[in-house]
Design an enzyme around this catalytic site. Structure first.
Site, short mmCIF file in Angstrom:
data_model
loop_
_atom_site.label_atom_id
_atom_site.label_comp_id
_atom_site.label_asym_id
_atom_site.label_seq_id
_atom_site.Cartn_x
_atom_site.Cartn_y
_atom_site.Cartn_z
CE LYS A 103 -16.50 1.14 -2.71
NZ LYS A 103 -16.88 -0.29 -2.63
CB SER B 255 -21.85 6.33 -4.26
OG SER B 255 -21.65 6.19 -5.66
#
Lengths: 324, 324
Positions: B51, B307
């Protein structure tokens, strides 16, 4: 004498075989340290520890005739997997003598890699004698876990790789912390590190009751651990330094550091939370030494080797649940 | 329209900021798959997830005047940390609206990075409305978690990086599996992947009850998840695809796949045992899809994005203890 040239030759043999593990940074760790800390995560290596480096380096140099008769090794588990994996890559039959209380994952993985496992009692049996008997019977070569020039040179590629990666990042290493059982990884790595960074201080890190290398360095001769010694670090339970590895380490190491089981657990939790890496107890001692400030990290560039990640889920969960 | 050029520009902005995470292989995984599987471990990224890429890309492009008034975001935790970290790097004040049941580690880390956290009830509150009210009051910029060109381009650097790393390894990608919440990572990455490998199939992977993207792709329009939907994957609970991300994904994705909580747990245990990586539930869905054979891996080269790795120790231990 083992030199940088031997380690460079080993690195060439390992090209495309061993993973060139990254040299990673962590801001939380740098902040805690007040300096730059570089992590070499050999838990990401093939077989989950650095041991494939030495095993493959030695076994790839056997003659066809030697290779055909197979190899025998003894190991608490990581060297076992390294030998079995190298055997599978090179088409060499492998037999490994392992303590019956080795982590289940290490025994299972060794078998999955095609290794024949022979279990013995860690506290009463003599693994070396068992291995030598099997080797004699079969005419097999022994693959020692540390006291052999090809093993030392192979493990030394960890030190070579991390030194070059530090250079690529424009960093000069002030100190390197490396876990130490028999001393193969520390001695081989020290040769490479001192060749590239002559002023760098290299430390061997051991569990408190298995600090034979630290005490041997102080005494100037090889001393033994008590037979009653126990540690959570199953991978670092050699009783005394190797002959060859100690000869190297006494010349090149700055000294030895030791850490408690509690410090090891805290380091494993730190690696989980901040590095997102699974590190086994023996693989976490160098990080434990850094986090417990066994050396001064402030304003320095320190490399820390995480040597392996082969730990059972149950033990890992238990350590994760412990209070900080 | 967002193109490869935007993603390359984002990659340049992120140079020296985001970690160039490695693209790693695992023999046990290749053996299971009967093909080549490449792992992109963004759990090793700064803040423990991808992110930071999008947040930094957007926030580094704010004018000095905008930056001075701070930013506001909403997030279940990973975007929160990305925004807070980007703010700390860029000297921008950050406020983040987070569900009160976010993993403790995500809330704590966001605060540790200097982010102001505002907690709300995930099932009754409207995080977007809360964030917009704060932004209006302070004159702050909003940093959306996916539906913004700079966010999509930033997250797309994951796809760009893994494509180039595959090329460096001499491999052509046949398919890529990417987790999907609002679709920022999958849409941005798909742009880069399809630019470098036009024939590659890119799949979005979601938790079973949060398969809005899969169903939207089939329906040809954005559909919603049930308000009653629950999943172990706290990071992937968007109620419907983003407008911008869906426009991209409908053109570029081959389709959507979904995985159960049990499949996610198995993938987390696989990552622990075989990759030595800590992966959070939402970060493990793509690996779960691969392990559960939701696509055919045999004879193909498949990239799988992990992720993130921000998971509480207690939940992780619970998942590790589950029977296989």
């Amino acid at each position: 004498m083992i030199t940088l040239i031997d380690i460079e030759a080993a690195a060439e043999r390992l090209q495309g075989i061993a993973v060139a593990t990254p040299l990673i940074s962590s801001r939380p760790l740098d902040d805690l340290a007040g300096g730059k800390v570089l992590i070499k995560p050999e838990c990401l290596q093939l077989t989950g520890s650095f041991k494939i480096r030495g095993a493959y380096n030695l076994m790839s140099r056997l003659t066809a005739e030697q290779a055909a008769r197979g190899v025998v090794a003894w190991s608490s588990g990581n060297h076992a997997q390294g030998v079995a994996a190298a055997g599978s890559l090179l088409g060499i039959r492998t037999a490994i003598v392992m303590p019956e209380d080795s982590p289940v994952v290490k025994i299972e993985r060794t078998r999955a890699l095609g290794g024949e496992t022979i279990l013995y009692d860690r506290y009463t049996g003599d693994r070396e004698a068992i291995a030598r008997a099997i080797a004699a019977e079969r005419g097999s070569e022994l693959v020692p876990s540390y006291d052999h020039a090809d093993i030392i040179a192979g493990q030394g590629t960890v030190g070579l790789e991390l030194s070059r990666q530090a250079q690529e990042q424009g960093l000069a290493l002030d100190q390197v912390l490396i876990c130490c059982g028999g001393g193969g990884l520390s001695s081989g790595s020290a040769i490479a590190i001192k060749a590239l960074f002559p002023d760098c201080d290299v430390y061997a890190v051991e569990p408190t009751d298995f600090d034979d290398t630290a005490r041997s360095l102080q005494a100037g001769e090889r001393v033994f651990n008590l037979a009653s010694a126990r540690s959570i670090c199953d991978a670092l339970q050699a009783s005394t330094p190797g002959r060859m590895t100690f000869e190297i380490n006494r010349k090149l190491l700055r000294g030895g550091l030791s850490v408690t089981d509690a410090e090891v657990g805290a380091a494993m939790r730190f690696a989980f939370s901040n590095l997102k890496l699974v590190v086994e107890p023996g693989g976490a001692v160098a990080l434990a030494a850094a986090l417990a400030s066994k050396v001064d990290l402030r304003g320095k560039t320190t490399a820390v080797v995480l040597s392996g990640g082969n730990v059972d889920r149950a033990l890992f969960s238990e350590i994760m649940r412990a209070e900080v």
